[in-house]
Design a protein around this motif. Structure first.
Motif, PDB file in Angstrom:
ATOM      1  N   THR A   1       0.834  -1.201   0.000  1.00  0.00           N
ATOM      2  CA  THR A   1       0.000   0.000   0.000  1.00  0.00           C
ATOM      3  C   THR A   1       0.867   1.249   0.000  1.00  0.00           C
ATOM      4  OG1 THR A   1      -1.740  -1.163   1.230  1.00  0.00           O
ATOM      5  CG2 THR A   1      -1.815   1.244   1.241  1.00  0.00           C
TER       6      THR A   1
ATOM      7  N   GLY B   1       2.098   1.923  -3.403  1.00  0.00           N
ATOM      8  CA  GLY B   1       1.062   2.528  -4.229  1.00  0.00           C
ATOM      9  C   GLY B   1       0.926   4.024  -3.968  1.00  0.00           C
TER      10      GLY B   1
ATOM     11  N   ILE C   1       3.848   5.817  -5.646  1.00  0.00           N
ATOM     12  CA  ILE C   1       3.649   5.968  -7.092  1.00  0.00           C
ATOM     13  C   ILE C   1       2.689   7.117  -7.379  1.00  0.00           C
ATOM     14  CG2 ILE C   1       2.731   4.859  -9.167  1.00  0.00           C
ATOM     15  CD1 ILE C   1       3.675   2.181  -8.003  1.00  0.00           C
ATOM     16  N   ALA C   2       1.633   7.213  -6.585  1.00  0.00           N
ATOM     17  CA  ALA C   2       0.661   8.292  -6.761  1.00  0.00           C
ATOM     18  C   ALA C   2       1.302   9.653  -6.505  1.00  0.00           C
ATOM     19  CB  ALA C   2      -0.533   8.088  -5.828  1.00  0.00           C
TER      20      ALA C   2
ATOM     21  N   TYR D   1      -0.933  -6.770  -5.148  1.00  0.00           N
ATOM     22  CA  TYR D   1      -1.308  -5.829  -6.205  1.00  0.00           C
ATOM     23  C   TYR D   1      -2.541  -5.019  -5.811  1.00  0.00           C
ATOM     24  CZ  TYR D   1      -3.430  -4.092 -10.483  1.00  0.00           C
ATOM     25  OH  TYR D   1      -4.027  -3.291 -11.421  1.00  0.00           O
TER      26      TYR D   1
ATOM     27  N   LEU E   1      -1.542  -2.445  -3.332  1.00  0.00           N
ATOM     28  CA  LEU E   1      -0.858  -1.351  -4.027  1.00  0.00           C
ATOM     29  C   LEU E   1      -1.865  -0.455  -4.730  1.00  0.00           C
ATOM     30  CD1 LEU E   1       2.371  -1.560  -6.111  1.00  0.00           C
ATOM     31  CD2 LEU E   1       0.354  -0.499  -7.110  1.00  0.00           C
ATOM     32  N   ARG E   2      -2.846  -1.078  -5.376  1.00  0.00           N
ATOM     33  CA  ARG E   2      -3.851  -0.302  -6.124  1.00  0.00           C
ATOM     34  C   ARG E   2      -4.689   0.565  -5.198  1.00  0.00           C
ATOM     35  NH1 ARG E   2      -8.179  -3.657  -9.484  1.00  0.00           N
ATOM     36  NH2 ARG E   2      -8.890  -4.066  -7.354  1.00  0.00           N
ATOM     37  N   ARG E   3      -5.020   0.056  -4.012  1.00  0.00           N
ATOM     38  CA  ARG E   3      -5.784   0.862  -3.062  1.00  0.00           C
ATOM     39  C   ARG E   3      -4.993   2.099  -2.638  1.00  0.00           C
ATOM     40  NH1 ARG E   3      -7.750  -4.304  -1.275  1.00  0.00           N
ATOM     41  NH2 ARG E   3      -5.937  -4.553   0.082  1.00  0.00           N
ATOM     42  N   GLY E   4      -3.694   1.897  -2.381  1.00  0.00           N
ATOM     43  CA  GLY E   4      -2.855   3.038  -2.028  1.00  0.00           C
ATOM     44  C   GLY E   4      -2.761   4.031  -3.167  1.00  0.00           C
ATOM     45  N   LEU E   5      -2.623   3.524  -4.376  1.00  0.00           N
ATOM     46  CA  LEU E   5      -2.527   4.385  -5.561  1.00  0.00           C
ATOM     47  C   LEU E   5      -3.778   5.229  -5.730  1.00  0.00           C
ATOM     48  CD1 LEU E   5      -1.002   5.107  -8.220  1.00  0.00           C
ATOM     49  CD2 LEU E   5      -2.248   3.222  -9.293  1.00  0.00           C
TER      50      LEU E   5
END
Length: 203
Positions: free
Chosen positions: A39, A42, A45-46, A108, A111-115
């Motif tokens: 997370t 992610g 990255i954001a 994944y 990570l996507r939730r964090g992004l």
């Protein structure tokens, strides 16, 4: 001197509780440190995307078209509310392992939730657009290089703090594992706080 001020400003920002911190803490306390770190990645990255967008002057688009800013922040607020409701409705587990959570899934997905949590917060873009230029000096070196280095520091410092929160969340996991009452209280607390941040984002 200004380098220290920049790091200090970032530290203050990352120490202030927000949806990013809550998401890392809850993910790590529910699924383990690995998912918490995913997370955190992610979120990093954001933030990198926000730095790039700020460098391209995309924040000016929000100023020129306030309706676009409103659309993004309303979508972001709705996403936070959705996450919060998933937490509140979660059923605790009686096992001594990782307790039941609606935020389960692969690395994944973590990570996507964090992004998405950070990317759908337009205030993060505005923050980058306001903070970074204050420490850029055209007379010293290439502006693009300074902006890139400062942006990398912003992302790196944020990742360090989020990794720290993931470790704290992992310790919280030991406290709530196997205790349904503690799990329920934790989910309600995190869910309620997320709703509060969603309302603040939408206001």
């Amino acid at each position: 001197m200004e380098f220290g001020l920049f790091i200090g400003a970032l530290a203050i920002v990352y120490l202030i509780p927000g949806p990013d911190m809550l998401l890392v803490l809850h993910t790590s306390s529910s699924l383990g440190r690995g998912h918490g770190l995913a997370t955190a990645l992610g979120l990093a990255i954001a933030r990198g995307a926000h730095v790039a967008l700020a460098g391209l002057g995309l924040a000016a688009l929000f100023i020129a078209a306030p309706w676009l800013f409103d659309v993004v922040r309303y979508v972001g607020a709705a996403y936070l509310v959705w996450l919060a409701l998933q937490l509140i409705r979660a059923r605790p587990s009686s096992t001594t392992q990782q307790h039941a959570t609606p935020l389960k899934g692969s690395y994944y997905m973590a990570l996507r939730r964090g992004l998405l949590t950070n990317l759908l917060n337009p205030k993060s873009l505005l923050f980058c657009s306001v903070l970074l230029p204050q420490f850029v000096h055209a007379e010293q070196s290439t502006v693009a290089l300074q902006f890139t280095l400062l942006g990398a520091m912003l992302v790196g410092v944020g990742l360090i703090f989020d990794a720290f929160y993931a470790c704290i969340g992992a310790k919280m996991q030991r406290w709530v594992a196997g205790n349904q009452k503690k799990q329920k209280i934790q989910n309600w607390v995190f869910g309620t706080l997320l709703i509060g941040f969603a309302l603040r984002l939408a206001s």
